[in-house]
Motif scaffolding. Structure first.
Motif, PDB file in Angstrom:
ATOM      1  N   THR A  65       0.432  -1.267   0.013  1.00  0.00           N
ATOM      2  CA  THR A  65       0.200  -0.002   0.279  1.00  0.00           C
ATOM      3  C   THR A  65       0.515   1.638  -0.035  1.00  0.00           C
ATOM      4  N   GLN A  66       0.035   2.187  -0.464  1.00  0.00           N
ATOM      5  CA  GLN A  66       0.676   3.320  -0.246  1.00  0.00           C
ATOM      6  C   GLN A  66       0.170   4.803   0.345  1.00  0.00           C
ATOM      7  N   ASN A  67      -0.456   3.815   0.937  1.00  0.00           N
ATOM      8  CA  ASN A  67      -1.094   4.598   2.592  1.00  0.00           C
ATOM      9  C   ASN A  67      -0.816   4.733   3.478  1.00  0.00           C
ATOM     10  N   SER A  81      -1.842  -7.244   0.611  1.00  0.00           N
ATOM     11  CA  SER A  81      -2.442  -5.578  -0.200  1.00  0.00           C
ATOM     12  C   SER A  81      -3.577  -5.780   0.429  1.00  0.00           C
ATOM     13  N   ASP A  82      -4.500  -4.220   0.390  1.00  0.00           N
ATOM     14  CA  ASP A  82      -5.901  -4.280   0.748  1.00  0.00           C
ATOM     15  C   ASP A  82      -5.831  -3.699  -0.154  1.00  0.00           C
ATOM     16  N   ASP A  83      -7.588  -3.820  -0.268  1.00  0.00           N
ATOM     17  CA  ASP A  83      -7.849  -2.646  -0.976  1.00  0.00           C
ATOM     18  C   ASP A  83      -9.866  -2.466  -0.160  1.00  0.00           C
ATOM     19  N   SER A  84     -10.106  -1.616   0.048  1.00  0.00           N
ATOM     20  CA  SER A  84     -11.130  -1.359   0.455  1.00  0.00           C
ATOM     21  C   SER A  84     -12.005   0.018   0.712  1.00  0.00           C
ATOM     22  N   GLY A  85     -13.389   0.374   0.810  1.00  0.00           N
ATOM     23  CA  GLY A  85     -14.280   1.138   0.344  1.00  0.00           C
ATOM     24  C   GLY A  85     -15.081   1.206   1.743  1.00  0.00           C
ATOM     25  N   LEU A  86     -15.530   2.796   1.156  1.00  0.00           N
ATOM     26  CA  LEU A  86     -17.006   2.852   1.784  1.00  0.00           C
ATOM     27  C   LEU A  86     -18.440   2.469   0.783  1.00  0.00           C
ATOM     28  N   GLU A  87     -19.068   2.201   1.248  1.00  0.00           N
ATOM     29  CA  GLU A  87     -20.803   1.601   0.621  1.00  0.00           C
ATOM     30  C   GLU A  87     -21.735   2.383   1.813  1.00  0.00           C
ATOM     31  N   ILE A  88     -22.421   2.441   1.128  1.00  0.00           N
ATOM     32  CA  ILE A  88     -23.512   3.924   1.689  1.00  0.00           C
ATOM     33  C   ILE A  88     -24.701   3.303   0.330  1.00  0.00           C
ATOM     34  N   ASP A  89     -25.814   2.308   1.653  1.00  0.00           N
ATOM     35  CA  ASP A  89     -26.326   2.228   0.855  1.00  0.00           C
ATOM     36  C   ASP A  89     -27.767   3.690   0.831  1.00  0.00           C
ATOM     37  N   TYR A 131     -14.822   2.837  -5.890  1.00  0.00           N
ATOM     38  CA  TYR A 131     -13.610   4.038  -6.234  1.00  0.00           C
ATOM     39  C   TYR A 131     -13.861   5.232  -5.017  1.00  0.00           C
ATOM     40  N   SER A 132     -14.237   4.409  -3.942  1.00  0.00           N
ATOM     41  CA  SER A 132     -13.987   5.664  -2.450  1.00  0.00           C
ATOM     42  C   SER A 132     -12.665   6.636  -2.769  1.00  0.00           C
ATOM     43  N   ALA A 133     -11.977   6.002  -3.297  1.00  0.00           N
ATOM     44  CA  ALA A 133     -10.512   7.022  -3.070  1.00  0.00           C
ATOM     45  C   ALA A 133     -10.266   7.797  -4.118  1.00  0.00           C
ATOM     46  N   ARG A 134     -11.336   7.305  -5.574  1.00  0.00           N
ATOM     47  CA  ARG A 134     -10.804   8.437  -6.282  1.00  0.00           C
ATOM     48  C   ARG A 134     -12.186   9.063  -6.527  1.00  0.00           C
ATOM     49  N   TYR A 135     -13.137   9.092  -5.527  1.00  0.00           N
ATOM     50  CA  TYR A 135     -14.472   9.851  -5.165  1.00  0.00           C
ATOM     51  C   TYR A 135     -14.703  11.015  -5.908  1.00  0.00           C
ATOM     52  N   ALA A 136     -14.101  12.273  -5.577  1.00  0.00           N
ATOM     53  CA  ALA A 136     -14.172  12.771  -5.412  1.00  0.00           C
ATOM     54  C   ALA A 136     -13.002  13.700  -6.715  1.00  0.00           C
ATOM     55  N   ALA A 173      -9.005  12.883  -9.350  1.00  0.00           N
ATOM     56  CA  ALA A 173      -7.582  11.564  -9.601  1.00  0.00           C
ATOM     57  C   ALA A 173      -6.819  12.066  -8.016  1.00  0.00           C
ATOM     58  N   ALA A 174      -7.243  13.229  -6.989  1.00  0.00           N
ATOM     59  CA  ALA A 174      -6.005  13.886  -6.434  1.00  0.00           C
ATOM     60  C   ALA A 174      -6.213  12.796  -5.226  1.00  0.00           C
ATOM     61  N   LYS A 175      -7.335  12.134  -4.940  1.00  0.00           N
ATOM     62  CA  LYS A 175      -7.073  11.887  -4.226  1.00  0.00           C
ATOM     63  C   LYS A 175      -7.165  12.039  -2.425  1.00  0.00           C
ATOM     64  N   SER A 176      -8.343  13.076  -2.407  1.00  0.00           N
ATOM     65  CA  SER A 176      -7.750  14.052  -1.124  1.00  0.00           C
ATOM     66  C   SER A 176      -8.841  13.963  -0.344  1.00  0.00           C
ATOM     67  N   ASP A 177      -9.519  12.938   0.917  1.00  0.00           N
ATOM     68  CA  ASP A 177      -9.940  12.362   1.706  1.00  0.00           C
ATOM     69  C   ASP A 177     -10.872  13.809   2.083  1.00  0.00           C
ATOM     70  N   SER A 178      -9.739  15.144   2.544  1.00  0.00           N
ATOM     71  CA  SER A 178     -11.294  15.692   2.496  1.00  0.00           C
ATOM     72  C   SER A 178     -12.293  16.595   1.735  1.00  0.00           C
ATOM     73  N   ALA A 179     -11.794  16.138   0.354  1.00  0.00           N
ATOM     74  CA  ALA A 179     -12.806  15.928  -0.821  1.00  0.00           C
ATOM     75  C   ALA A 179     -13.746  15.322  -0.932  1.00  0.00           C
ATOM     76  N   ASN A 180     -13.268  14.378  -1.007  1.00  0.00           N
ATOM     77  CA  ASN A 180     -14.268  13.294  -0.461  1.00  0.00           C
ATOM     78  C   ASN A 180     -15.644  13.103   0.549  1.00  0.00           C
ATOM     79  N   ILE A 181     -14.508  13.537   1.787  1.00  0.00           N
ATOM     80  CA  ILE A 181     -15.995  13.274   2.286  1.00  0.00           C
ATOM     81  C   ILE A 181     -17.109  14.955   2.043  1.00  0.00           C
ATOM     82  N   ASP A 182     -16.342  15.728   1.686  1.00  0.00           N
ATOM     83  CA  ASP A 182     -17.558  16.626   1.429  1.00  0.00           C
ATOM     84  C   ASP A 182     -18.221  16.205   0.337  1.00  0.00           C
TER      85      ASP A 182
END
Ligand SMILES: O=c1nc[nH]c2c1ncn2[C@H]1C[C@H](O)[C@@H](COP(=O)(O)OP(=O)(O)OP(=O)(O)O)O1
Ligand SMILES: [Mg+2]
Length: 203
Positions: free
Chosen positions: A8-10, A68-76, A85-90, A92-101
């Protein structure tokens, strides 16, 4: 001390794995330590596919067993988004805060009883000349409407864990390890530890 490479790079995942594996006597190394520019394209459409892609590519380049670890959030309410697509949701820059927003915006107006979600994690274990194996875990929660807590990474500040009465980002590393999707997947791996991984313990 036994060493294990997590493909992982995370940095957030690296910390989670340290909390999980240090008590078992493992020193955790990640791509950030051993192969900074080894980036594997995640072209799969499931966590399993992406976990296998990452583990096999990295194991092949390094010539050693890796997890390896592939993971993410599933919202019903979002039909399972952001999912793989959790890492790239907002973007390609993969920003946690942009994804949360982006999640908070999409979930605005959704009442509490419709905010159910879960984290999923698939671990793949690959080694040269061995059959790759996968292990999975999940963790149920509720999407908060404002971020809470400073621990963890990714979507942890907006993921409320009813079982702990806290946001994931309010849990200490060992508390998260005890209940998380990643912890559950790793405990699954321990139960069905591939023989060749167990024998691989390095000194
Ligand atoms: O415990 C977690 N707490 C909060 N968020 C989490 C967690 N576990 C996964 N997540 C989110 C973060 C990221 O947006 C995505 C993982 O994407 P994923 O491709 O597996 O990881 P990544 O690209 O960050 O690192 P890498 O592929 O190098 O392992 O799901
Ligand atoms: Mg990734």
């Amino acid at each position: 001390m036994k060493k294990i490479v997590i493909a992982t790079q995370n940095k957030g995942k690296a910390k989670d794995f340290e909390a999980l594996l240090a008590p078992l006597g493992y020193k955790v190394l990640t791509l950030l330590d051993v192969a900074q520019d080894l980036d594997v394209e995640e072209t799969g459409v499931t966590f399993e596919e992406n976990a296998i892609l990452k583990a096999e590519a990295v194991s092949k380049v390094l010539g050693i067993p890796v997890i390896s670890d592939d993971s993410g959030l599933e919202i019903d309410a979002l039909n399972g988004e952001p999912g793989v697509y959790s890492a790239r949701y907002a973007g390609a820059a993969k920003s946690d805060s942009a994804n949360i927003d982006k999640v908070l915006e999409k979930m605005s107006g959704v009442p509490e009883n419709g905010r159910t979600a879960r984290f999923r994690c698939v671990l793949a274990v690959a080694a040269p000349n061995e059959k790759t194996e996968t292990f999975s875990g999940s963790c149920e929660g509720i999407i908060l409407s404002t971020p809470q807590g400073n621990n963890g990474f990714g979507y942890d500040p907006i993921f409320y864990v009813p079982a702990q009465s806290k946001a994931m980002a309010e849990l200490l590393p060992h508390e998260k390890a005890a209940i998380s999707h990643r912890g559950n997947a790793l405990r699954e791996l321990q139960q069905r530890m591939p023989k060749w991984l167990d024998e691989e313990k390095q000194s």
